[in-house]
Structures are given as structure tokens and as C-alpha cells.
Design a protein around this motif. Sequence first.
Motif, PDB file in Angstrom:
ATOM      1  N   PHE A 277      65.646  53.664  13.894  1.00  5.59           N
ATOM      2  CA  PHE A 277      65.537  52.553  14.838  1.00  5.59           C
ATOM      3  C   PHE A 277      66.887  51.891  15.078  1.00  5.59           C
ATOM      4  O   PHE A 277      67.262  51.607  16.216  1.00  5.59           O
ATOM      5  N   ARG A 278      67.641  51.628  14.004  1.00  2.00           N
ATOM      6  CA  ARG A 278      68.919  50.918  14.155  1.00  2.00           C
ATOM      7  C   ARG A 278      69.916  51.727  14.980  1.00  2.00           C
ATOM      8  O   ARG A 278      70.593  51.182  15.854  1.00  2.00           O
ATOM      9  N   THR A 279      69.996  53.016  14.702  1.00  2.00           N
ATOM     10  CA  THR A 279      70.926  53.859  15.447  1.00  2.00           C
ATOM     11  C   THR A 279      70.575  53.886  16.926  1.00  2.00           C
ATOM     12  O   THR A 279      71.433  53.775  17.802  1.00  2.00           O
ATOM     13  N   ARG A 280      69.288  54.024  17.219  1.00  2.45           N
ATOM     14  CA  ARG A 280      68.860  54.117  18.607  1.00  2.45           C
ATOM     15  C   ARG A 280      68.929  52.770  19.311  1.00  2.45           C
ATOM     16  O   ARG A 280      69.111  52.709  20.532  1.00  2.45           O
ATOM     17  N   LEU A 281      68.817  51.678  18.545  1.00  2.65           N
ATOM     18  CA  LEU A 281      69.013  50.355  19.131  1.00  2.65           C
ATOM     19  C   LEU A 281      70.463  50.194  19.572  1.00  2.65           C
ATOM     20  O   LEU A 281      70.743  49.669  20.651  1.00  2.65           O
ATOM     21  N   ILE A 282      71.392  50.682  18.749  1.00  2.00           N
ATOM     22  CA  ILE A 282      72.809  50.663  19.132  1.00  2.00           C
ATOM     23  C   ILE A 282      73.018  51.498  20.394  1.00  2.00           C
ATOM     24  O   ILE A 282      73.745  51.103  21.315  1.00  2.00           O
ATOM     25  N   ALA A 283      72.350  52.664  20.441  1.00  2.00           N
ATOM     26  CA  ALA A 283      72.468  53.520  21.624  1.00  2.00           C
ATOM     27  C   ALA A 283      71.965  52.809  22.867  1.00  2.00           C
ATOM     28  O   ALA A 283      72.576  52.868  23.938  1.00  2.00           O
ATOM     29  N   ALA A 284      70.836  52.132  22.742  1.00  2.00           N
ATOM     30  CA  ALA A 284      70.281  51.407  23.886  1.00  2.00           C
ATOM     31  C   ALA A 284      71.206  50.287  24.335  1.00  2.00           C
ATOM     32  O   ALA A 284      71.397  50.057  25.533  1.00  2.00           O
ATOM     33  N   MET A 285      71.826  49.585  23.361  1.00  2.00           N
ATOM     34  CA  MET A 285      72.742  48.497  23.711  1.00  2.00           C
ATOM     35  C   MET A 285      73.986  49.043  24.404  1.00  2.00           C
ATOM     36  O   MET A 285      74.495  48.433  25.348  1.00  2.00           O
ATOM     37  N   LEU A 286      74.475  50.198  23.950  1.00  2.83           N
ATOM     38  CA  LEU A 286      75.608  50.825  24.626  1.00  2.83           C
ATOM     39  C   LEU A 286      75.241  51.201  26.058  1.00  2.83           C
ATOM     40  O   LEU A 286      76.045  51.028  26.988  1.00  2.83           O
ATOM     41  N   ALA A 287      74.019  51.712  26.224  1.00  5.22           N
ATOM     42  CA  ALA A 287      73.568  52.079  27.563  1.00  5.22           C
ATOM     43  C   ALA A 287      73.507  50.850  28.466  1.00  5.22           C
ATOM     44  O   ALA A 287      73.894  50.898  29.635  1.00  5.22           O
ATOM     45  N   VAL A 288      73.028  49.729  27.911  1.00  2.80           N
ATOM     46  CA  VAL A 288      72.943  48.493  28.684  1.00  2.80           C
ATOM     47  C   VAL A 288      74.325  48.023  29.108  1.00  2.80           C
ATOM     48  O   VAL A 288      74.561  47.658  30.268  1.00  2.80           O
ATOM     49  N   VAL A 289      75.277  48.032  28.163  1.00  7.63           N
ATOM     50  CA  VAL A 289      76.641  47.614  28.499  1.00  7.63           C
ATOM     51  C   VAL A 289      77.241  48.569  29.528  1.00  7.63           C
ATOM     52  O   VAL A 289      77.895  48.144  30.494  1.00  7.63           O
ATOM     53  N   GLY A 290      76.990  49.855  29.342  1.00  8.55           N
ATOM     54  CA  GLY A 290      77.532  50.836  30.274  1.00  8.55           C
ATOM     55  C   GLY A 290      77.017  50.652  31.678  1.00  8.55           C
ATOM     56  O   GLY A 290      77.805  50.625  32.633  1.00  8.55           O
ATOM     57  N   VAL A 291      75.718  50.492  31.816  1.00  8.76           N
ATOM     58  CA  VAL A 291      75.172  50.334  33.167  1.00  8.76           C
ATOM     59  C   VAL A 291      75.559  48.977  33.750  1.00  8.76           C
ATOM     60  O   VAL A 291      75.672  48.816  34.969  1.00  8.76           O
ATOM     61  N   GLY A 292      75.783  47.999  32.877  1.00  9.52           N
ATOM     62  CA  GLY A 292      76.266  46.711  33.359  1.00  9.52           C
ATOM     63  C   GLY A 292      77.648  46.826  33.980  1.00  9.52           C
ATOM     64  O   GLY A 292      77.937  46.240  35.030  1.00  9.52           O
ATOM     65  N   LEU A 293      78.521  47.606  33.332  1.00  9.03           N
ATOM     66  CA  LEU A 293      79.863  47.844  33.878  1.00  9.03           C
ATOM     67  C   LEU A 293      79.798  48.633  35.197  1.00  9.03           C
ATOM     68  O   LEU A 293      80.579  48.389  36.118  1.00  9.03           O
TER      69      LEU A 293
END
Length: 286
Positions: free
Chosen positions: A267-283
Motif C-alpha cells: 500500500f505505501r509503495t503504491r500510495l507514493i506512486a499515486a502521489m507521483l502520478a498526481v504531481v506529474g499530471v498536475g505539472l
Amino acid sequence: MDLGLLASILAALLWGGYLVALKRFFSEYSAGVIIVVVHAVAIALYTPVALVRVPRGALGALVAGAPGLAVVVVSNALAFMAFIRAIETGEISYVAPISKIVPVFVLPIEIVLLGEHLTALQISGVALATLAVYVANFTGGSLLDPIRHALGSRAAGFALLSAALYAVGDVGRRITLQELALPPELLVLGLLGGMALVLSPHAARTWDGIGGDWPKFLAAGTLVAVSEHLTALAFSLVPASIASPVINTQAIVAVVLGGLFLHEAAFRTRLIAAMLAVVGVGLIAL
């Protein structure tokens, strides 16, 4: 807050809950059955809203927007089937960060079709969203293991396919709603009905009744009707390269809910992945 952005955020929250509900409550049903029944409920609930809101004389806009609507319907139907196959073969917290990097595909499509230009920040966003796929696959060991895992994973393959198909649908929404001026309510009804029609043969082949699950389908149909309206509203007010990244932050909602209620691993690893995806799509949206 801008109405288009607000609609995008609300749609992201609702769609994220819907993704988890599909895994938790509808795993025994095929993609065709889910779409046909859920969309039938959504159409019944949404039609009165459309009748009140659609302006008179909208028939011309419907005719002009028909080709774009067809593209949206077919691409979304195929994308949904690919996503269902992905969550059938993989965990929602693994699949969601991969399947919701839709903006990575949206922006190149807009560059080719609509003359959009990549900025340095948007290139960084694409890189971060791609990194999110890597992190979602990382379980320790060699740094090349996630790449090998993704390349050999049916779940990852179907998730990436669904992302690419949803990107086509998102650009189609933007063109249909903004350039062709189709009222959002007609897009919603066309999308709901069209997807149900496209997937009805698949539903007929796999139909085994829904038994006592009708309350779940009623709740899902209500959720889809509201979510589709908010999504159409967002794409009618802002560019696809803005609406798509925000709406696809539903990945982080799905990951959090999947970890909390489905007790999925890593869960923790994939939560980090999801947060990276959010930041990426935000950029990408900047």
C-alpha cells in the motif's frame, strides 16, 4: 474557484470511489453486464435532468457532434473493458496509478490534432507520471525488476491500454463539447447509451442475472450519472489537458480506499506512486 476546475475535482473524488466499488462489489460480473445495467439506471435517472437543461434547437448540435460522440463512446467502452480486465488480474492499488496516467497520452494527441505545445514543466510531468508506473511496480530487489514486472504483467498491460483509450475519449470530449458545441447533457446521454449499446452483445453472452444485487447497481448508476455530468461539465469549460489531469487524480482516491478497505499489499509503495502520478499530471496541466 473556477467552475470547470471544481467540477473536475468533484468528478475525481466520485470516480475514485467508483473504481474501488467495481473491485469490491462487482467482481463477479463482466464488463458488459456492469455497463449495461449501471448505465440503464444512470440513463433513467439523468434523462429528466437533460430534458430540463438542454436548450431548444440542440438537434443541429447533436448532428454536428455525432462523429465526435461516436469516437468518445467506442474509446470509452473499450477502455472500460480493458480496465475491468486489469482489476480482474491485479490489485486496484497497483492498477489505478497505471491506468490513470491518461494525461500522458492526452497531451501528445492534443499536440498532433489541436496544435498544443509542450512546456518544460509539462515534459517534467510526463517524466513523473512515467516514474509513477515504475514505482507502482517496485517491490524491492533489482532496479530493473519493476520494468520486467510491468512488461510481463497482464494487469499492467491492460491498465496502460485503458489509459491510452481513455485519452482518445478525453480529447474527443473536448472537441465535441467545445469545438462542436454539443450540450454536456446530450454528451452524457449519448455516452451512457452508446457504451451500453456497444457492450450489449458482450453482456448478453455473459448474462446470468443480478439477483439481489439490484441495490448495488442502483447506487452505482446514481454515482455514474452524477460523475458523468460533472466530467462533461468540466470538459465543456476547460481544455482536455487541464480537465484530464485533475479528473485522473481519482487514482489516489482509489489507492487510498483500496489500501484501507481492501487490505491490498504494498500500500505505501503504491500510495507514493499515486502521489507521483498526481504531481506529474498536475505539472502537465500547468
